[in-house]
Design a protein around this motif. Structure first.
Motif, PDB file in Angstrom:
ATOM      1  N   THR A  77       0.844  -1.185   0.000  1.00  9.26           N
ATOM      2  CA  THR A  77       0.000   0.000   0.000  1.00  9.26           C
ATOM      3  C   THR A  77       0.885   1.242   0.000  1.00  9.26           C
ATOM      4  N   ASP A  78       0.388   2.295  -0.593  1.00  9.63           N
ATOM      5  CA  ASP A  78       1.101   3.558  -0.742  1.00  9.63           C
ATOM      6  C   ASP A  78       1.046   4.350   0.567  1.00  9.63           C
ATOM      7  N   LEU A  79       2.196   4.805   1.045  1.00 14.85           N
ATOM      8  CA  LEU A  79       2.254   5.641   2.243  1.00 14.85           C
ATOM      9  C   LEU A  79       2.526   7.110   1.889  1.00 14.85           C
ATOM     10  N   GLY A  80       2.405   7.426   0.627  1.00 18.16           N
ATOM     11  CA  GLY A  80       2.618   8.806   0.195  1.00 18.16           C
ATOM     12  C   GLY A  80       4.065   9.063  -0.177  1.00 18.16           C
ATOM     13  N   GLY A  81       4.318  10.247  -0.594  1.00 13.33           N
ATOM     14  CA  GLY A  81       5.663  10.605  -1.029  1.00 13.33           C
ATOM     15  C   GLY A  81       5.760  10.622  -2.539  1.00 13.33           C
ATOM     16  N   LEU A  82       6.854  11.134  -3.024  1.00  8.33           N
ATOM     17  CA  LEU A  82       7.064  11.301  -4.451  1.00  8.33           C
ATOM     18  C   LEU A  82       7.929  10.173  -4.998  1.00  8.33           C
ATOM     19  N   SER A  83       7.427   9.461  -5.989  1.00  6.58           N
ATOM     20  CA  SER A  83       8.235   8.447  -6.664  1.00  6.58           C
ATOM     21  C   SER A  83       8.778   9.066  -7.946  1.00  6.58           C
ATOM     22  N   LEU A  84       9.964   8.625  -8.349  1.00  2.00           N
ATOM     23  CA  LEU A  84      10.618   9.184  -9.533  1.00  2.00           C
ATOM     24  C   LEU A  84      11.215   8.084 -10.388  1.00  2.00           C
ATOM     25  N   HIS A  85      10.997   8.185 -11.710  1.00  5.31           N
ATOM     26  CA  HIS A  85      11.751   7.290 -12.589  1.00  5.31           C
ATOM     27  C   HIS A  85      13.156   7.875 -12.710  1.00  5.31           C
ATOM     28  N   GLY A  86      14.124   7.026 -12.997  1.00  6.79           N
ATOM     29  CA  GLY A  86      15.499   7.488 -13.124  1.00  6.79           C
ATOM     30  C   GLY A  86      15.705   8.209 -14.443  1.00  6.79           C
ATOM     31  N   GLU A  87      16.712   9.057 -14.502  1.00  3.13           N
ATOM     32  CA  GLU A  87      17.056   9.767 -15.732  1.00  3.13           C
ATOM     33  C   GLU A  87      18.559   9.756 -15.921  1.00  3.13           C
ATOM     34  N   GLY A  88      18.953   9.651 -17.175  1.00  8.15           N
ATOM     35  CA  GLY A  88      20.368   9.665 -17.516  1.00  8.15           C
ATOM     36  C   GLY A  88      20.614  10.475 -18.768  1.00  8.15           C
ATOM     37  N   ARG A  89      21.888  10.819 -18.979  1.00  5.20           N
ATOM     38  CA  ARG A  89      22.268  11.575 -20.169  1.00  5.20           C
ATOM     39  C   ARG A  89      23.546  10.968 -20.736  1.00  5.20           C
ATOM     40  N   LEU A  90      23.494  10.667 -22.031  1.00  6.34           N
ATOM     41  CA  LEU A  90      24.666  10.192 -22.751  1.00  6.34           C
ATOM     42  C   LEU A  90      25.283  11.370 -23.489  1.00  6.34           C
ATOM     43  N   THR A  91      26.597  11.426 -23.531  1.00  5.03           N
ATOM     44  CA  THR A  91      27.295  12.424 -24.348  1.00  5.03           C
ATOM     45  C   THR A  91      28.385  11.704 -25.127  1.00  5.03           C
ATOM     46  N   GLY A  92      28.545  12.109 -26.376  1.00  4.53           N
ATOM     47  CA  GLY A  92      29.545  11.475 -27.228  1.00  4.53           C
ATOM     48  C   GLY A  92      29.558  12.101 -28.599  1.00  4.53           C
ATOM     49  N   ALA A  93      29.863  11.306 -29.604  1.00  6.65           N
ATOM     50  CA  ALA A  93      29.985  11.780 -30.989  1.00  6.65           C
ATOM     51  C   ALA A  93      28.605  12.091 -31.562  1.00  6.65           C
ATOM     52  N   PRO A  94      28.375  13.314 -32.042  1.00 10.71           N
ATOM     53  CA  PRO A  94      27.068  13.691 -32.588  1.00 10.71           C
ATOM     54  C   PRO A  94      26.591  12.740 -33.690  1.00 10.71           C
ATOM     55  N   GLY A  95      25.313  12.372 -33.606  1.00  6.36           N
ATOM     56  CA  GLY A  95      24.676  11.546 -34.626  1.00  6.36           C
ATOM     57  C   GLY A  95      24.951  10.068 -34.549  1.00  6.36           C
ATOM     58  N   ARG A  96      25.774   9.612 -33.627  1.00  8.90           N
ATOM     59  CA  ARG A  96      26.111   8.192 -33.549  1.00  8.90           C
ATOM     60  C   ARG A  96      24.992   7.386 -32.915  1.00  8.90           C
ATOM     61  N   LEU A  97      24.778   6.172 -33.409  1.00  8.05           N
ATOM     62  CA  LEU A  97      23.845   5.224 -32.798  1.00  8.05           C
ATOM     63  C   LEU A  97      24.470   4.693 -31.521  1.00  8.05           C
ATOM     64  N   VAL A  98      23.627   4.505 -30.488  1.00 11.44           N
ATOM     65  CA  VAL A  98      24.095   3.983 -29.204  1.00 11.44           C
ATOM     66  C   VAL A  98      23.173   2.868 -28.728  1.00 11.44           C
ATOM     67  N   ARG A  99      23.718   2.037 -27.862  1.00  8.62           N
ATOM     68  CA  ARG A  99      22.959   0.950 -27.247  1.00  8.62           C
ATOM     69  C   ARG A  99      23.135   1.080 -25.731  1.00  8.62           C
ATOM     70  N   VAL A 100      22.042   1.119 -25.000  1.00 13.51           N
ATOM     71  CA  VAL A 100      22.063   1.206 -23.541  1.00 13.51           C
ATOM     72  C   VAL A 100      21.569  -0.121 -22.994  1.00 13.51           C
ATOM     73  N   GLN A 101      22.327  -0.695 -22.066  1.00 15.75           N
ATOM     74  CA  GLN A 101      21.957  -1.979 -21.479  1.00 15.75           C
ATOM     75  C   GLN A 101      21.807  -1.842 -19.974  1.00 15.75           C
ATOM     76  N   LEU A 102      20.727  -2.444 -19.464  1.00 17.02           N
ATOM     77  CA  LEU A 102      20.459  -2.483 -18.024  1.00 17.02           C
ATOM     78  C   LEU A 102      20.498  -3.938 -17.577  1.00 17.02           C
TER      79      LEU A 102
END
Length: 166
Positions: A77-102
């Motif tokens: 059951t929910d006891l209140g409070g703020l939940s948040l999804h995680g956020e990330g930022r990739l930086t690298g060579a402009p226009g390149r395809l990337v693969r993110v693995q979890l």
């Protein structure tokens, strides 16, 4: 019960195309002399907020990576409070395809020794993610927290997120 997933604030991403040994390359392309390394920075940690376990049957709470919406099922059951999804930022060579693995799953632990499982980690990235013209790509991630038995406490863990050029 509260759950926050802490991530390193700045983590160097794996970059197979930056390697000098051709056996570690992920494509047939030769690495460029001035290859820009791919980096990942976590800008917001995953946080499921405060929940209570009503009985030993356990339950699950899921955070959607796109909307950040939290869905609770089972004996939680929910006891209140703020939940948040995680956020990330990739930086690298402009226009390149990337693969993110979890990882498929990780075990979270509380200071009292209790554990919970974080599974079904996912991002809001398309199948073919590409860095923008400025060499950046922002993404969100979420997952499903499973709690069973008499687990209680503030659960913490680290998610090993890797990113590669394609």
């Amino acid at each position: 019960m509260a759950c926050a997933i802490s991530l390193p604030q700045s983590v160097a991403a794996q970059c197979r195309l930056c390697a000098t040994d051709s056996s570690t390359l992920s494509s047939n392309r030769a690495p460029e002399q001035n290859e820009i390394p791919l980096n990942i920075e976590i800008t917001a940690n995953l946080d499921f907020s405060r929940l209570a376990l009503l009985n030993r049957a356990g339950g699950e709470v899921e955070l959607d990576p796109q909307s950040g919406q939290r869905r609770i099922s089972g004996a939680l059951t929910d006891l209140g409070g703020l939940s948040l999804h995680g956020e990330g930022r990739l930086t690298g060579a402009p226009g390149r395809l990337v693969r993110v693995q979890l990882p498929e799953r990780i075990i979270l632990s509380a200071p009292n020794g209790a554990t919970a499982e974080l599974a079904k980690l996912d991002t809001d990235l398309p199948a073919q993610a590409r860095l923008g013209g400025d060499g950046r790509l922002t993404f969100s991630f979420g997952g499903r927290l499973r709690v069973t038995g008499n687990a209680s406490g503030q659960f913490r863990g680290r998610i090993a997120i890797t990113a590669d050029y394609e």
